[in-house]
Write a protein that holds these residues in place. Structure first.
Motif, mmCIF file in Angstrom:
data_model
loop_
_atom_site.group_PDB
_atom_site.id
_atom_site.type_symbol
_atom_site.label_atom_id
_atom_site.label_comp_id
_atom_site.label_asym_id
_atom_site.label_seq_id
_atom_site.Cartn_x
_atom_site.Cartn_y
_atom_site.Cartn_z
ATOM 1 N N CYS A 258 24.147 64.742 1.440
ATOM 2 C CA CYS A 258 22.826 64.121 1.331
ATOM 3 C C CYS A 258 22.938 62.616 1.535
ATOM 4 O O CYS A 258 23.997 62.010 1.302
ATOM 5 N N ASN A 260 20.443 59.435 0.279
ATOM 6 C CA ASN A 260 19.242 59.118 -0.524
ATOM 7 C C ASN A 260 18.529 60.393 -0.958
ATOM 8 O O ASN A 260 17.295 60.508 -0.878
ATOM 9 N N LYS A 261 19.318 61.399 -1.380
ATOM 10 C CA LYS A 261 18.834 62.689 -1.903
ATOM 11 C C LYS A 261 18.224 63.590 -0.828
ATOM 12 O O LYS A 261 17.708 64.664 -1.139
ATOM 13 N N GLU A 283 22.551 55.866 -1.041
ATOM 14 C CA GLU A 283 23.416 56.744 -1.829
ATOM 15 C C GLU A 283 23.780 57.960 -1.003
ATOM 16 O O GLU A 283 22.903 58.683 -0.529
ATOM 17 N N LEU A 284 25.074 58.153 -0.796
ATOM 18 C CA LEU A 284 25.565 59.339 -0.110
ATOM 19 C C LEU A 284 26.112 60.325 -1.126
ATOM 20 O O LEU A 284 26.880 59.952 -2.022
ATOM 21 N N THR A 285 25.708 61.570 -0.962
ATOM 22 C CA THR A 285 26.288 62.651 -1.760
ATOM 23 C C THR A 285 27.330 63.335 -0.898
ATOM 24 O O THR A 285 27.015 63.812 0.205
ATOM 25 N N GLN A 292 31.811 67.159 -6.132
ATOM 26 C CA GLN A 292 30.621 66.602 -5.485
ATOM 27 C C GLN A 292 30.362 65.237 -6.112
ATOM 28 O O GLN A 292 30.212 65.116 -7.325
ATOM 29 N N ASP A 294 28.453 61.212 -5.903
ATOM 30 C CA ASP A 294 27.433 60.300 -5.382
ATOM 31 C C ASP A 294 28.061 58.917 -5.218
ATOM 32 O O ASP A 294 28.630 58.366 -6.160
ATOM 33 N N LYS A 296 27.438 54.919 -3.852
ATOM 34 C CA LYS A 296 26.469 53.898 -3.441
ATOM 35 C C LYS A 296 27.143 52.954 -2.449
ATOM 36 O O LYS A 296 28.225 52.431 -2.699
#
Length: 490
Positions: A258, A260-261, A283-285, A292, A294, A296
């Motif tokens: 993801c 930014n969600k 933000e990359l997931t 997993q 997150d 920034k």
């Protein structure tokens, strides 16, 4: 004609293709390697052999496209027609025509069928311009030199892609998708700068079977497949440049889930967010192994690490090391890069594609510091220089350069994309000419058995000479002469 070596380009002449995408403003689309980041002189010859001057107004820092501009009022004897850009119409199986100046022919129309929409960007070799972070389209149309910048047309005459390259081993040709091209054109038509962001990271598209080996969980795969049923994989981190925004935060093998969600499944989705977030945090997931995470990341302005100026001194051309070349060698961006070694650096055996780390024992971490050091040196001064070559960044070399401020002007050139021209600023002349005190030579005395060699021994000299320009076929070299008369020798 590319009139100066700069960044990834060498001074040369070439022919290619372009096509009108805005007839009112006189905007022509072609490849980046045609528009060129370097100073060029270009003309467009239309089908009826009317000719106009072209001004390069944009070349993408990464992707293989750029725009020229011409004055539409200069075309007197034909009606201009623009070709619409329709990236959404590129589908596997459609018949396409590649129309352009193939292999130097005035007009060539090559046929093909789109076979792939997700090919990896072609590689043109280390140290050359290479596209990345995008898919390419592929068809067996057999294009060759001169077809660069040709429109790839569907049956209705819409441009669905931009011809960019081909392979010699097969008839396959590679086309750039037009999604990012269409976005850039909109900004240019509005008179705005095209925002481009970067993480100084290369991503590659991996199919699901390989992603499972990298740790992708079946639950995540199921969710993404349901959201993007036509996608067959995800983006994975391949290269992270040192000292870049993602250094220490992303590592090769990270799977992007993801941004930014928002779920991400291809390059267009990811870089639409990156390009619209210059100077901001995203933000990359990611999946890293079985975890997993997150992360920034602050998006850097891609234009800030894309050089638009160079220094000419002693016949040499120096620019800041670009993201393009740094990526090619997985090295950090920045530092005075020798695009053309010219007279001054050739004489010191400091070759092209070297990075200068210091001059006269003063560090030169960037182009501004290099300029400041060179301003302090007088004409004829012999000073040490430290450098390394991009092909071997771990070995630093030292040489002695003889500063030339006599035969070649010391100038700084800055590109102005509003006019398509390069503006030159000449540096002030050196404060003095460096002089050296004469030294008395000590001659070895030869034994009597070696006479009469001892009599002519003091007359022999070695003459080292460097020519600032090639004259009548002569190049730099050395010679030995035999007899002296007073203060002169032959």
């Amino acid at each position: 004609n590319c009139v100066r070596s700069f960044d990834t380009e060498e001074s040369d002449e070439y022919f290619a293709t372009g096509f009108i995408v805005d007839k009112e403003r006189g905007i022509i689309l072609s490849n980046r390697h045609v528009v060129s980041p370097a100073p060029i002189v270009a003309q467009a010859i239309f089908k009826n052999y009317e000719e106009v001057e072209l001004k390069p107004i944009y070349r993408d820092p990464i992707h293989d496209f750029g725009f020229f501009k011409f004055d539409p009022s200069k075309i007197k004897f034909m009606d201009l027609v623009q070709i619409p850009l329709c990236p959404e119409k590129a589908k596997v199986g459609i018949e396409i025509k590649v129309v352009g100046n193939d292999n130097g022919e005035t007009l060539s129309i090559l046929s093909g069928t789109l076979a792939r929409l997700d090919r990896r960007a072609p590689m043109y070799g280390t140290g050359n311009y290479n596209d990345f972070n995008t898919f390419y389209l592929q068809a067996a149309s057999g294009t060759s030199g001169g077809s660069s910048g040709s429109p790839v047309l569907d049956i209705e005459g819409n441009a669905v892609a931009l011809n960019a390259g081909s392979t010699r081993e097969a008839s396959s040709s590679f086309y750039l998708p037009l999604n990012r091209v269409k976005r850039a054109l909109k900004y240019i038509q509005e008179g705005k700068e095209v925002p481009r962001g970067t993480l100084q990271t290369e991503f590659e598209y991996k199919p699901y079977d390989e992603l499972r080996h990298l740790g992708l969980k079946s639950t995540i795969e199921k969710e993404i497949r349901e959201k993007f049923p036509e996608e067959t994989g995800l983006l994975v981190v391949r290269i992270v440049l040192p000292k870049g925004p993602a250094d220490g935060l992303l590592i090769p093998g990270d799977i992007v889930i993801c941004a930014n969600k928002n779920m991400i499944a291809n390059f267009t989705q990811l870089f639409s967010i990156i390009d619209d977030s210059v100077g901001k945090d995203i933000e990359l997931t990611i999946c890293r192994g079985k975890e997993q995470i997150d992360v920034k990341l602050k998006i850097q302005d891609l234009h800030s690490i894309t050089p638009n100026r160079f220094v000419e001194i002693g016949g040499s051309i120096i620019n800041e090391l670009s993201y393009q070349l740094a990526y090619s060698y997985s090295w950090s961006v920045g530092g005075p890069y020798i695009a053309e070694s010219g007279y001054m650096f050739n004489c010191a055996s400091v070759w092209c594609m070297s990075i200068i780390t210091s001059v006269n024992n003063i560090p030169t971490p960037n182009l501004d510091e290099f300029i400041n050091v060179m301003k302090t040196l007088s004409d004829g001064a012999r000073v040490p220089i430290k450098y390394y070559h991009l092909s071997n960044v771990n070995n630093e070399y030292t040489s002695i350069i003889c500063v030339d401020r006599h035969w070649h002007k010391f100038k700084i050139a800055v590109r102005d994309d509003t006019t398509g021209l390069w503006n030159y600023e000449e540096m002030p002349p050196p404060s003095s000419i460096h002089t050296y005190k004469p030294e008395t030579a000590q001659i070895q005395t030869l034994d009597e058995s070696l006479q009469p060699a001892g009599k002519i021994w003091p007359s022999l000299v070695i003459v080292n000479f460097c020519l600032p320009y090639n004259v009548n076929g002569l190049r730099n070299g050395q010679n030995t002469q035999v007899k002296t008369f007073g203060l002169f020798f032959i």
